[in-house]
Design a protein around this motif. Structure first.
Motif, PDB file in Angstrom:
ATOM      1  N   ILE A   1       0.864  -1.191   0.000  1.00 32.10           N
ATOM      2  CA  ILE A   1       0.000   0.000   0.000  1.00 32.10           C
ATOM      3  C   ILE A   1       0.895   1.233   0.000  1.00 32.10           C
ATOM      4  N   PHE A   2       0.277   2.429   0.045  1.00 29.35           N
ATOM      5  CA  PHE A   2       1.061   3.659   0.084  1.00 29.35           C
ATOM      6  C   PHE A   2       1.094   4.276   1.480  1.00 29.35           C
ATOM      7  N   GLY A   3       2.303   4.670   1.912  1.00 26.07           N
ATOM      8  CA  GLY A   3       2.435   5.700   2.921  1.00 26.07           C
ATOM      9  C   GLY A   3       2.704   6.977   2.140  1.00 26.07           C
ATOM     10  N   TYR A   4       2.642   8.118   2.797  1.00 24.96           N
ATOM     11  CA  TYR A   4       2.915   9.371   2.097  1.00 24.96           C
ATOM     12  C   TYR A   4       3.884  10.233   2.886  1.00 24.96           C
ATOM     13  N   ARG A   5       4.814  10.835   2.163  1.00 24.86           N
ATOM     14  CA  ARG A   5       5.597  11.928   2.729  1.00 24.86           C
ATOM     15  C   ARG A   5       5.006  13.216   2.182  1.00 24.86           C
ATOM     16  N   VAL A   6       4.759  14.189   3.042  1.00 29.32           N
ATOM     17  CA  VAL A   6       4.244  15.502   2.634  1.00 29.32           C
ATOM     18  C   VAL A   6       5.166  16.534   3.281  1.00 29.32           C
ATOM     19  N   ASP A   7       5.968  17.202   2.469  1.00 29.24           N
ATOM     20  CA  ASP A   7       7.028  18.099   2.976  1.00 29.24           C
ATOM     21  C   ASP A   7       7.887  17.294   3.975  1.00 29.24           C
ATOM     22  N   ASP A   8       8.052  17.806   5.207  1.00 32.82           N
ATOM     23  CA  ASP A   8       8.875  17.038   6.161  1.00 32.82           C
ATOM     24  C   ASP A   8       8.021  16.291   7.195  1.00 32.82           C
ATOM     25  N   PHE A   9       6.824  15.894   6.738  1.00 32.78           N
ATOM     26  CA  PHE A   9       5.895  15.079   7.527  1.00 32.78           C
ATOM     27  C   PHE A   9       5.690  13.757   6.784  1.00 32.78           C
ATOM     28  N   ALA A  10       5.583  12.643   7.504  1.00 31.88           N
ATOM     29  CA  ALA A  10       5.278  11.365   6.838  1.00 31.88           C
ATOM     30  C   ALA A  10       4.218  10.613   7.609  1.00 31.88           C
ATOM     31  N   TYR A  11       3.357   9.907   6.860  1.00 27.58           N
ATOM     32  CA  TYR A  11       2.210   9.204   7.433  1.00 27.58           C
ATOM     33  C   TYR A  11       2.214   7.774   6.915  1.00 27.58           C
ATOM     34  N   LEU A  12       2.545   6.824   7.786  1.00 23.66           N
ATOM     35  CA  LEU A  12       2.587   5.403   7.407  1.00 23.66           C
ATOM     36  C   LEU A  12       1.623   4.634   8.296  1.00 23.66           C
ATOM     37  N   THR A  13       0.382   4.512   7.854  1.00 24.22           N
ATOM     38  CA  THR A  13      -0.592   3.752   8.626  1.00 24.22           C
ATOM     39  C   THR A  13      -0.695   2.348   8.035  1.00 24.22           C
ATOM     40  N   ASP A  14      -1.278   1.424   8.756  1.00 23.19           N
ATOM     41  CA  ASP A  14      -1.497   0.051   8.269  1.00 23.19           C
ATOM     42  C   ASP A  14      -0.207  -0.524   7.679  1.00 23.19           C
ATOM     43  N   CYS A  15       0.829  -0.497   8.496  1.00 17.32           N
ATOM     44  CA  CYS A  15       2.170  -0.858   8.042  1.00 17.32           C
ATOM     45  C   CYS A  15       2.702  -2.039   8.855  1.00 17.32           C
ATOM     46  N   SER A  16       3.171  -3.073   8.145  1.00 17.31           N
ATOM     47  CA  SER A  16       3.794  -4.196   8.857  1.00 17.31           C
ATOM     48  C   SER A  16       5.270  -4.326   8.490  1.00 17.31           C
ATOM     49  N   GLU A  17       5.709  -3.597   7.449  1.00 19.27           N
ATOM     50  CA  GLU A  17       7.114  -3.647   7.027  1.00 19.27           C
ATOM     51  C   GLU A  17       7.402  -2.430   6.145  1.00 19.27           C
ATOM     52  N   ILE A  18       8.589  -1.864   6.332  1.00 19.56           N
ATOM     53  CA  ILE A  18       8.992  -0.715   5.514  1.00 19.56           C
ATOM     54  C   ILE A  18      10.137  -1.154   4.603  1.00 19.56           C
ATOM     55  N   PRO A  19       9.957  -1.131   3.274  1.00 17.70           N
ATOM     56  CA  PRO A  19      11.046  -1.507   2.367  1.00 17.70           C
ATOM     57  C   PRO A  19      12.245  -0.563   2.508  1.00 17.70           C
ATOM     58  N   GLU A  20      13.430  -1.078   2.221  1.00 23.03           N
ATOM     59  CA  GLU A  20      14.671  -0.284   2.334  1.00 23.03           C
ATOM     60  C   GLU A  20      14.576   1.027   1.554  1.00 23.03           C
ATOM     61  N   LYS A  21      14.052   0.939   0.332  1.00 23.29           N
ATOM     62  CA  LYS A  21      13.983   2.122  -0.528  1.00 23.29           C
ATOM     63  C   LYS A  21      13.064   3.201   0.085  1.00 23.29           C
ATOM     64  N   THR A  22      12.057   2.739   0.811  1.00 18.82           N
ATOM     65  CA  THR A  22      11.163   3.699   1.488  1.00 18.82           C
ATOM     66  C   THR A  22      11.863   4.323   2.691  1.00 18.82           C
ATOM     67  N   PHE A  23      12.609   3.492   3.444  1.00 17.46           N
ATOM     68  CA  PHE A  23      13.410   4.061   4.551  1.00 17.46           C
ATOM     69  C   PHE A  23      14.267   5.231   4.054  1.00 17.46           C
ATOM     70  N   GLU A  24      14.856   5.056   2.853  1.00 16.12           N
ATOM     71  CA  GLU A  24      15.742   6.104   2.311  1.00 16.12           C
ATOM     72  C   GLU A  24      15.017   7.431   2.106  1.00 16.12           C
ATOM     73  N   ARG A  25      13.696   7.353   1.858  1.00 14.76           N
ATOM     74  CA  ARG A  25      12.914   8.586   1.605  1.00 14.76           C
ATOM     75  C   ARG A  25      12.373   9.202   2.889  1.00 14.76           C
ATOM     76  N   LEU A  26      12.754   8.634   4.028  1.00 13.17           N
ATOM     77  CA  LEU A  26      12.196   9.098   5.307  1.00 13.17           C
ATOM     78  C   LEU A  26      13.249   9.807   6.162  1.00 13.17           C
ATOM     79  N   LYS A  27      14.236  10.383   5.467  1.00  7.09           N
ATOM     80  CA  LYS A  27      15.279  11.108   6.216  1.00  7.09           C
ATOM     81  C   LYS A  27      14.834  12.539   6.485  1.00  7.09           C
ATOM     82  N   ASN A  28      15.401  13.125   7.552  1.00  6.12           N
ATOM     83  CA  ASN A  28      15.144  14.536   7.892  1.00  6.12           C
ATOM     84  C   ASN A  28      13.663  14.861   8.053  1.00  6.12           C
ATOM     85  N   LEU A  29      12.956  13.998   8.759  1.00 10.95           N
ATOM     86  CA  LEU A  29      11.533  14.259   9.012  1.00 10.95           C
ATOM     87  C   LEU A  29      11.367  15.071  10.291  1.00 10.95           C
ATOM     88  N   ASN A  30      10.432  15.996  10.242  1.00  8.39           N
ATOM     89  CA  ASN A  30      10.055  16.734  11.432  1.00  8.39           C
ATOM     90  C   ASN A  30       9.075  15.882  12.248  1.00  8.39           C
TER      91      ASN A  30
END
Ligand code: ZN
Ligand code: ZN
Ligand code: ZN
Length: 255
Positions: free
Chosen positions: A160-189
């Motif tokens: 499914i999709f989580g979303y990054r919006v500016d420096d906010f991220a919303y990952l609901t209904d999540c049982s695993e985060i792929p490596e490539k997604t981890f890379e997009r979750l840097k510097n979050l407020n």
């Protein structure tokens, strides 16, 4: 950006129907959880993530007078059945509402809510008018001044999709985060992450798994959402660090 938690509950909502447990019977408003969704506002623009089955009540409580754009994480009932309430915006403003989602979610939504996408025999009280926009994995798009990126996550066997919006991220209904997604979750407020309960579950992070993922991501502040009745708000938060806490309905965060 102002983030409002419209709902922080799991698919049943808390209290659950026909449950007499201590959390479901609690008088503490922070143990009352509508179905999960967030409302983002910035510079006069707004963005909704998921149209929960409690959207009507959430819109009335938080005085949401219009929705132009909604990001859909996936098509489970608790995340999309509020789309039917958008008829009010169709009628009041004579417009369609933009729905952003994956190709698979688009296909599933057209099957689940078929009546919204086909010409009816008779319209009666009106039928929700939506314009679906398909997003590819990791696609970045500007929606009303928000920088949105669609981030694939695992929800059990589903992607499914989580979303990054500016420096906010919303990952609901999540049982695993792929490596490539981890890379997009840097510097979050602010990070919002699924934490269903204290014991493992096949399609959701447990609190322990969510804390481990939150540590790795290292956002300034993490809030947990999509919470079941196993987690009492105050006692659970006392076990957590101040920068990793359970969210609650009505919580507003400004970043
Ligand atoms: Zn859900
Ligand atoms: Zn209960
Ligand atoms: Zn789900």
């Amino acid at each position: 950006m102002q983030i409002t938690f419209l709902g922080t509950g799991t698919s049943n909502g808390i209290p659950m129907v026909a449950c007499a447990c201590a959390v479901c019977r609690s008088d503490n408003p922070r143990n009352k959880r509508l179905r999960s969704s967030v409302w983002l506002e910035k510079d006069g623009h707004a963005l909704l993530i998921d149209a929960s089955s409690d959207f009507r009540q959430q819109a009335l409580t938080h005085n949401i007078l219009d929705v132009d754009d909604v990001l859909i994480t996936h098509t489970h009932a608790d995340h999309v059945f509020g789309l039917d309430e958008f008829r009010r915006f169709n009628i009041k403003y004579q417009k369609r509402v933009n729905v952003y989602l994956s190709a698979e979610a688009d296909k599933e939504l057209r099957a689940t809510l078929r009546y919204m996408y086909e010409t009816p025999r008779q319209a009666g009280g009106g039928i929700t008018a939506l314009d679906n926009h398909i997003l590819q994995n990791y696609q970045a798009i500007n929606i009303g001044g928000f920088s949105v990126a669609a981030l694939p996550i695992k929800h059990g066997l589903y992607e499914i999709f989580g979303y990054r919006v500016d420096d906010f991220a919303y990952l609901t209904d999540c049982s695993e985060i792929p490596e490539k997604t981890f890379e997009r979750l840097k510097n979050l407020n602010v990070l919002v992450l699924d934490a269903l309960r204290d014991t493992p579950h096949p399609t959701h992070f447990s609190l322990e798994q969510a804390v481990a993922a939150a540590r790795r991501i290292g956002a300034r502040q993490t809030y947990f959402t999509h919470i079941a009745h196993n987690l009492e708000h105050e006692t659970t938060n006392k076990t957590l660090l101040p920068n990793m806490q359970l969210a609650y309905d009505g919580l507003k965060v400004i970043i």
